[in-house]
Design an enzyme around this catalytic site. Structure first.
Site, PDB file in Angstrom:
ATOM      1  N   ILE A   1      76.558  -2.672 -53.703  1.00  0.00           N
ATOM      2  CA  ILE A   1      77.361  -1.971 -52.710  1.00  0.00           C
ATOM      3  C   ILE A   1      78.506  -2.882 -52.290  1.00  0.00           C
ATOM      4  CG2 ILE A   1      75.427  -0.597 -51.845  1.00  0.00           C
ATOM      5  CD1 ILE A   1      75.297  -2.496 -49.428  1.00  0.00           C
TER       6      ILE A   1
ATOM      7  N   SER B   1      80.969  -9.592 -60.137  1.00  0.00           N
ATOM      8  CA  SER B   1      82.231  -8.915 -59.834  1.00  0.00           C
ATOM      9  C   SER B   1      83.351  -9.922 -59.975  1.00  0.00           C
ATOM     10  CB  SER B   1      82.216  -8.376 -58.402  1.00  0.00           C
ATOM     11  OG  SER B   1      83.507  -7.958 -57.997  1.00  0.00           O
TER      12      SER B   1
ATOM     13  N   GLN C   1      87.080  -8.384 -48.410  1.00  0.00           N
ATOM     14  CA  GLN C   1      85.798  -8.265 -49.110  1.00  0.00           C
ATOM     15  C   GLN C   1      85.078  -9.614 -49.155  1.00  0.00           C
ATOM     16  OE1 GLN C   1      84.138  -5.500 -50.585  1.00  0.00           O
ATOM     17  NE2 GLN C   1      85.592  -4.401 -49.300  1.00  0.00           N
TER      18      GLN C   1
ATOM     19  N   TYR D   1      81.178  -9.315 -49.395  1.00  0.00           N
ATOM     20  CA  TYR D   1      80.872  -8.795 -50.731  1.00  0.00           C
ATOM     21  C   TYR D   1      81.082  -9.879 -51.786  1.00  0.00           C
ATOM     22  CZ  TYR D   1      81.591  -6.242 -55.113  1.00  0.00           C
ATOM     23  OH  TYR D   1      81.536  -5.815 -56.415  1.00  0.00           O
TER      24      TYR D   1
ATOM     25  N   PRO E   1      82.922  -7.326 -63.650  1.00  0.00           N
ATOM     26  CA  PRO E   1      83.776  -6.136 -63.745  1.00  0.00           C
ATOM     27  C   PRO E   1      84.956  -6.221 -62.773  1.00  0.00           C
ATOM     28  CG  PRO E   1      81.466  -5.579 -63.307  1.00  0.00           C
ATOM     29  CD  PRO E   1      81.639  -7.015 -63.021  1.00  0.00           C
TER      30      PRO E   1
END
Length: 266
Positions: free
Chosen positions: A91, A141, A151, A154, A184
């Site tokens: 998430i 990520s 972010q 995250y 990604p």
């Protein structure tokens, strides 16, 4: 590790990239165990698969350590063995500065992205070591190797996944268990909405950007990297570009991404 005739667990298999990974694994002859916290999403994945007899689904909260351990014991007992785990579930946080994030939001991001991945890895690791060949794929990520404004929590969770997976690769380098960490870039999914930390969905502009991968293309690249036993790899033009820029000049790359995303922070 070639996926044909292998038993592979995929987290976040109810939607987005996870669903596409499940479907592509099935098309390549794997038996897949898709897990997700959303039962109806898993049912939709099963329906899209055509009711494949090679697809099993389980509702599992990966942030619940006991639930993950119980699931691992149950599925190994049911199938006899597991050959691979793809830790895809994740998430994001709302696009706000760290000072404006609540501790509850930070905890949720870290629990799903890092601890969920850690619990799944630990739950299956000793079993995977008994297999002739096995593979663990952890999805990080591009935000896990360079700072994305808005972010920060995250990114920290995905950086933790990166370092944990790199350490695991070193520890297992002389064993039969392959380890991959994937970075990604932007993917046209509804991760914003599915994260339940924001009501936003990916905009049409974002989905149609030339830098944004489709979930199907992302899944294909993840499985291809797995089958080639790649250790670390970026997927998406934006991830590859930022990886190159950050290696050459971290300060410049940080300023570029700040200018690009600064307007999104609120």
């Amino acid at each position: 590790m070639k996926v044909e005739n292998k038993n592979i667990v995929v987290t976040g298999g109810g939607n987005g990239v996870g669903r596409e990974v499940v479907l592509k694994l099935l098309s390549k002859g794997a038996r897949v165990i898709a897990i997700d916290i959303n039962k109806s999403a898993l049912e939709e994945t099963y329906k899209i698969s055509g009711g494949s007899d090679k697809l099993l689904t389980r509702v599992v909260n990966i942030t619940d350590k006991k639930a993950v351990l119980d699931f691992a014991e149950e599925i190994i007992g049911t199938l006899g063995y597991i050959d691979g785990v793809i830790n895809n579930a994740g998430i994001i946080q709302p696009f706000v500065q760290l000072k404006d994030l609540t501790f509850e939001q930070i905890d949720k991001v870290m629990d799903v992205n890092f601890y969920g991945t850690l619990y799944m890895t630990k739950a299956f690791l000793n079993h995977l070591l008994t297999r002739p060949e096995a593979h663990i794929v952890n999805i990080a990520s591009m935000g896990g190797f360079f700072p994305v404004p808005g972010q920060s929590a995250y990114g920290a969770s995905k950086a933790a996944v990166k370092i944990m997976t790199e350490g695991l690769y070193s520890e297992l380098s002389d064993t039969n268990v392959h380890v991959s960490v994937v970075f990604p870039g932007g993917i046209a999914t509804d991760i914003k909405k599915n994260s339940q930390l924001t009501n936003e969905s990916a905009s049409e502009k974002e989905k149609n950007s030339k830098l944004i991968l489709s979930p199907s293309a992302a899944a294909e690249k993840i499985i291809s990297g797995m089958e080639k036993n790649k250790y670390k790899f970026c997927i998406g033009k934006d991830s590859n570009l930022m990886d190159f820029m950050y290696r050459i000049n971290p300060g410049f790359a940080t300023k570029v991404i700040k200018r690009a995303l600064g307007s999104k922070i609120h």
